[in-house]
Design a protein around this motif. Structure first.
Motif, PDB file in Angstrom:
ATOM      1  N   LYS A 110       0.870  -1.183   0.000  1.00 14.16           N
ATOM      2  CA  LYS A 110       0.000   0.000   0.000  1.00 14.16           C
ATOM      3  C   LYS A 110       0.902   1.226   0.000  1.00 14.16           C
ATOM      4  CE  LYS A 110      -3.875   2.311   2.177  1.00 14.16           C
ATOM      5  NZ  LYS A 110      -4.865   2.289   3.258  1.00 14.16           N
ATOM      6  N   VAL A 111       0.634   2.145  -0.929  1.00 15.85           N
ATOM      7  CA  VAL A 111       1.471   3.341  -1.068  1.00 15.85           C
ATOM      8  C   VAL A 111       0.573   4.567  -1.127  1.00 15.85           C
ATOM      9  CG1 VAL A 111       3.189   4.535  -2.491  1.00 15.85           C
ATOM     10  CG2 VAL A 111       3.184   2.035  -2.403  1.00 15.85           C
ATOM     11  N   SER A 112       0.902   5.572  -0.333  1.00 19.19           N
ATOM     12  CA  SER A 112       0.246   6.868  -0.491  1.00 19.19           C
ATOM     13  C   SER A 112       1.331   7.871  -0.877  1.00 19.19           C
ATOM     14  CB  SER A 112      -0.492   7.292   0.779  1.00 19.19           C
ATOM     15  OG  SER A 112       0.404   7.458   1.840  1.00 19.19           O
ATOM     16  N   THR A 113       0.950   8.799  -1.749  1.00 17.16           N
ATOM     17  CA  THR A 113       1.933   9.702  -2.349  1.00 17.16           C
ATOM     18  C   THR A 113       1.539  11.149  -2.139  1.00 17.16           C
ATOM     19  OG1 THR A 113       2.359   8.063  -4.066  1.00 17.16           O
ATOM     20  CG2 THR A 113       3.054  10.303  -4.534  1.00 17.16           C
ATOM     21  N   GLU A 114       2.517  11.932  -1.800  1.00 20.42           N
ATOM     22  CA  GLU A 114       2.391  13.398  -1.789  1.00 20.42           C
ATOM     23  C   GLU A 114       3.423  13.897  -2.778  1.00 20.42           C
ATOM     24  OE1 GLU A 114       0.244  15.341  -0.097  1.00 20.42           O
ATOM     25  OE2 GLU A 114      -0.670  13.628   0.905  1.00 20.42           O
ATOM     26  N   GLN A 115       2.983  14.717  -3.754  1.00 20.84           N
ATOM     27  CA  GLN A 115       3.907  15.199  -4.766  1.00 20.84           C
ATOM     28  C   GLN A 115       3.611  16.648  -5.091  1.00 20.84           C
ATOM     29  OE1 GLN A 115       3.636  13.273  -8.604  1.00 20.84           O
ATOM     30  NE2 GLN A 115       4.899  14.839  -9.550  1.00 20.84           N
ATOM     31  N   TRP A 116       4.651  17.385  -5.286  1.00 21.29           N
ATOM     32  CA  TRP A 116       4.539  18.729  -5.831  1.00 21.29           C
ATOM     33  C   TRP A 116       5.773  18.985  -6.678  1.00 21.29           C
ATOM     34  CZ3 TRP A 116       7.505  23.253  -5.053  1.00 21.29           C
ATOM     35  CH2 TRP A 116       6.991  24.368  -5.726  1.00 21.29           C
ATOM     36  N   ALA A 117       5.546  19.455  -7.894  1.00 21.25           N
ATOM     37  CA  ALA A 117       6.617  19.780  -8.835  1.00 21.25           C
ATOM     38  C   ALA A 117       7.596  18.601  -8.958  1.00 21.25           C
ATOM     39  CB  ALA A 117       7.319  21.071  -8.439  1.00 21.25           C
ATOM     40  N   HIS A 118       8.835  18.802  -8.556  1.00 20.49           N
ATOM     41  CA  HIS A 118       9.880  17.792  -8.749  1.00 20.49           C
ATOM     42  C   HIS A 118      10.211  17.000  -7.490  1.00 20.49           C
ATOM     43  CE1 HIS A 118      11.131  18.851 -12.883  1.00 20.49           C
ATOM     44  NE2 HIS A 118      10.555  19.988 -12.559  1.00 20.49           N
ATOM     45  N   MET A 119       9.352  17.071  -6.481  1.00 19.57           N
ATOM     46  CA  MET A 119       9.639  16.306  -5.257  1.00 19.57           C
ATOM     47  C   MET A 119       8.425  15.492  -4.846  1.00 19.57           C
ATOM     48  SD  MET A 119       9.844  19.251  -2.394  1.00 19.57           S
ATOM     49  CE  MET A 119       8.458  20.237  -1.953  1.00 19.57           C
ATOM     50  N   ALA A 120       8.728  14.356  -4.203  1.00 19.83           N
ATOM     51  CA  ALA A 120       7.646  13.467  -3.787  1.00 19.83           C
ATOM     52  C   ALA A 120       8.027  12.766  -2.491  1.00 19.83           C
ATOM     53  CB  ALA A 120       7.356  12.434  -4.864  1.00 19.83           C
ATOM     54  N   HIS A 121       6.980  12.444  -1.734  1.00 16.36           N
ATOM     55  CA  HIS A 121       7.134  11.619  -0.532  1.00 16.36           C
ATOM     56  C   HIS A 121       6.170  10.450  -0.688  1.00 16.36           C
ATOM     57  CE1 HIS A 121       6.132  10.551   3.756  1.00 16.36           C
ATOM     58  NE2 HIS A 121       7.411  10.289   3.640  1.00 16.36           N
ATOM     59  N   LEU A 122       6.706   9.238  -0.552  1.00 10.97           N
ATOM     60  CA  LEU A 122       5.884   8.034  -0.657  1.00 10.97           C
ATOM     61  C   LEU A 122       5.893   7.345   0.703  1.00 10.97           C
ATOM     62  CD1 LEU A 122       7.915   7.955  -3.543  1.00 10.97           C
ATOM     63  CD2 LEU A 122       5.733   6.944  -4.106  1.00 10.97           C
ATOM     64  N   TRP A 123       4.715   7.140   1.247  1.00 10.71           N
ATOM     65  CA  TRP A 123       4.538   6.429   2.511  1.00 10.71           C
ATOM     66  C   TRP A 123       4.065   5.043   2.117  1.00 10.71           C
ATOM     67  CZ3 TRP A 123       5.810   7.781   7.347  1.00 10.71           C
ATOM     68  CH2 TRP A 123       5.256   7.078   8.414  1.00 10.71           C
ATOM     69  N   SER A 124       4.880   4.041   2.381  1.00 12.84           N
ATOM     70  CA  SER A 124       4.660   2.754   1.760  1.00 12.84           C
ATOM     71  C   SER A 124       4.747   1.615   2.768  1.00 12.84           C
ATOM     72  CB  SER A 124       5.743   2.592   0.687  1.00 12.84           C
ATOM     73  OG  SER A 124       5.855   1.270   0.289  1.00 12.84           O
ATOM     74  N   THR A 125       3.716   0.793   2.803  1.00  7.93           N
ATOM     75  CA  THR A 125       3.751  -0.416   3.620  1.00  7.93           C
ATOM     76  C   THR A 125       4.358  -1.513   2.765  1.00  7.93           C
ATOM     77  OG1 THR A 125       1.745   0.283   4.754  1.00  7.93           O
ATOM     78  CG2 THR A 125       2.391  -2.033   4.994  1.00  7.93           C
ATOM     79  N   TYR A 126       5.358  -2.199   3.319  1.00  7.43           N
ATOM     80  CA  TYR A 126       6.032  -3.262   2.572  1.00  7.43           C
ATOM     81  C   TYR A 126       5.909  -4.588   3.301  1.00  7.43           C
ATOM     82  CZ  TYR A 126       9.745  -3.023   6.048  1.00  7.43           C
ATOM     83  OH  TYR A 126      10.442  -3.059   7.232  1.00  7.43           O
ATOM     84  N   GLU A 127       6.031  -5.653   2.522  1.00  8.18           N
ATOM     85  CA  GLU A 127       6.176  -7.001   3.064  1.00  8.18           C
ATOM     86  C   GLU A 127       7.375  -7.632   2.388  1.00  8.18           C
ATOM     87  OE1 GLU A 127       1.714  -8.524   4.270  1.00  8.18           O
ATOM     88  OE2 GLU A 127       2.585  -9.253   2.400  1.00  8.18           O
ATOM     89  N   THR A 128       8.144  -8.360   3.156  1.00 10.55           N
ATOM     90  CA  THR A 128       9.242  -9.148   2.605  1.00 10.55           C
ATOM     91  C   THR A 128       8.854 -10.605   2.773  1.00 10.55           C
ATOM     92  OG1 THR A 128      10.792  -7.441   3.314  1.00 10.55           O
ATOM     93  CG2 THR A 128      11.720  -9.559   2.698  1.00 10.55           C
ATOM     94  N   ARG A 129       8.886 -11.341   1.659  1.00 10.71           N
ATOM     95  CA  ARG A 129       8.444 -12.739   1.652  1.00 10.71           C
ATOM     96  C   ARG A 129       9.532 -13.646   1.094  1.00 10.71           C
ATOM     97  NH1 ARG A 129       2.987 -13.854   2.151  1.00 10.71           N
ATOM     98  NH2 ARG A 129       1.696 -12.045   2.550  1.00 10.71           N
ATOM     99  N   THR A 130       9.296 -14.942   1.241  1.00 12.93           N
ATOM    100  CA  THR A 130      10.254 -15.933   0.763  1.00 12.93           C
ATOM    101  C   THR A 130      10.005 -16.359  -0.676  1.00 12.93           C
ATOM    102  OG1 THR A 130       8.891 -17.652   1.758  1.00 12.93           O
ATOM    103  CG2 THR A 130      10.750 -16.847   3.060  1.00 12.93           C
ATOM    104  N   THR A 131       8.857 -15.988  -1.256  1.00  5.76           N
ATOM    105  CA  THR A 131       8.561 -16.282  -2.662  1.00  5.76           C
ATOM    106  C   THR A 131       7.999 -15.012  -3.303  1.00  5.76           C
ATOM    107  OG1 THR A 131       6.304 -17.025  -2.189  1.00  5.76           O
ATOM    108  CG2 THR A 131       8.022 -18.721  -2.189  1.00  5.76           C
ATOM    109  N   PRO A 132       8.128 -14.887  -4.627  1.00  5.83           N
ATOM    110  CA  PRO A 132       7.651 -13.654  -5.260  1.00  5.83           C
ATOM    111  C   PRO A 132       6.152 -13.436  -5.140  1.00  5.83           C
ATOM    112  CG  PRO A 132       8.511 -15.187  -6.912  1.00  5.83           C
ATOM    113  CD  PRO A 132       8.757 -15.799  -5.566  1.00  5.83           C
ATOM    114  N   ASP A 133       5.381 -14.517  -5.129  1.00  5.33           N
ATOM    115  CA  ASP A 133       3.927 -14.365  -5.050  1.00  5.33           C
ATOM    116  C   ASP A 133       3.410 -14.488  -3.621  1.00  5.33           C
ATOM    117  OD1 ASP A 133       4.196 -17.063  -4.567  1.00  5.33           O
ATOM    118  OD2 ASP A 133       3.145 -17.705  -6.368  1.00  5.33           O
ATOM    119  N   GLY A 134       4.288 -14.876  -2.695  1.00  6.96           N
ATOM    120  CA  GLY A 134       3.902 -14.979  -1.298  1.00  6.96           C
ATOM    121  C   GLY A 134       3.030 -16.162  -0.955  1.00  6.96           C
ATOM    122  N   LYS A 135       2.888 -17.116  -1.889  1.00  7.53           N
ATOM    123  CA  LYS A 135       1.994 -18.250  -1.638  1.00  7.53           C
ATOM    124  C   LYS A 135       2.648 -19.292  -0.730  1.00  7.53           C
ATOM    125  CE  LYS A 135      -0.704 -17.751  -5.813  1.00  7.53           C
ATOM    126  NZ  LYS A 135      -1.032 -18.275  -7.120  1.00  7.53           N
TER     127      LYS A 135
END
Length: 180
Positions: A110-135
């Motif tokens: 999940k990512v929320s973005t704040e951007q103006w002109a040439h700058m941005a802040h991304l607030w991002s929830t990440y998961e690290t898994r053992t497989t690419p699909d997480g199954k």
């Protein structure tokens, strides 16, 4: 003396013909790194750059960052105090590579973005898994947390200036509002 000159001439001819007879070496190739022309592409490129074998080539990961960019995990001590651990991009690569052939996959869920002109802040929830699909069964979550990513746009591509992150702990999980 004439004999020496003749010997040198023959040696030079043999040497030069041997050099010219060799097949030319193909030019050194660099991996085709993902585009970061949009912020969505930047997020995908970060996931791709982090994921895979721990000691892999990180050329594309390096390309995401400005030269003085910082990666800053926040470590929470047993007493609850927080301490940033400031890393350069090379420091991060070296630390991760120590895990050798271990494979992991990070995905921004999940990512929320704040951007103006040439700058941005991304607030991002990440998961690290053992497989690419997480199954399951192998696809268990190794880690989950929040990234705070700052980036600038140079007119063509987005570049990361800094990523600060904190992994969740059992007594301090990622709040529901930051989950998909």
């Amino acid at each position: 003396m004439r004999r020496l000159s003749l010997s040198l001439a023959i040696a030079a001819t043999l040497c030069c013909s041997a050099l010219f007879a060799q097949e030319p070496k193909p030019p050194a190739t660099t991996p085709a790194c993902p585009s970061t022309a949009t912020l969505d592409q930047l997020i995908s490129a970060i996931d791709a750059g982090v994921s895979g074998v721990a000691d892999q080539d990180r050329t594309c990961f390096r390309a995401l960052f400005l030269p003085d960019a910082r990666l800053i995990p926040i470590r929470i001590a047993a007493d609850g105090t927080a301490a940033p651990h400031v890393l350069s991009v090379e420091d991060w690569i070296t630390a991760v590579a120590k895990n050798g052939s271990m494979v992991f996959y990070e995905k921004q869920i999940k990512v929320s973005t704040e951007q103006w002109a040439h700058m941005a802040h991304l607030w991002s929830t990440y998961e690290t898994r053992t497989t690419p699909d997480g199954k399951p069964p192998a696809g268990k979550v190794l880690d989950r947390g929040i990234n705070s990513i700052q980036a600038i746009f140079d007119g063509k591509q987005w570049h990361v200036t800094q990523i600060i992150w904190q992994a969740e702990k059992p007594d301090d999980p990622v709040p529901a509002k930051y989950l998909p």
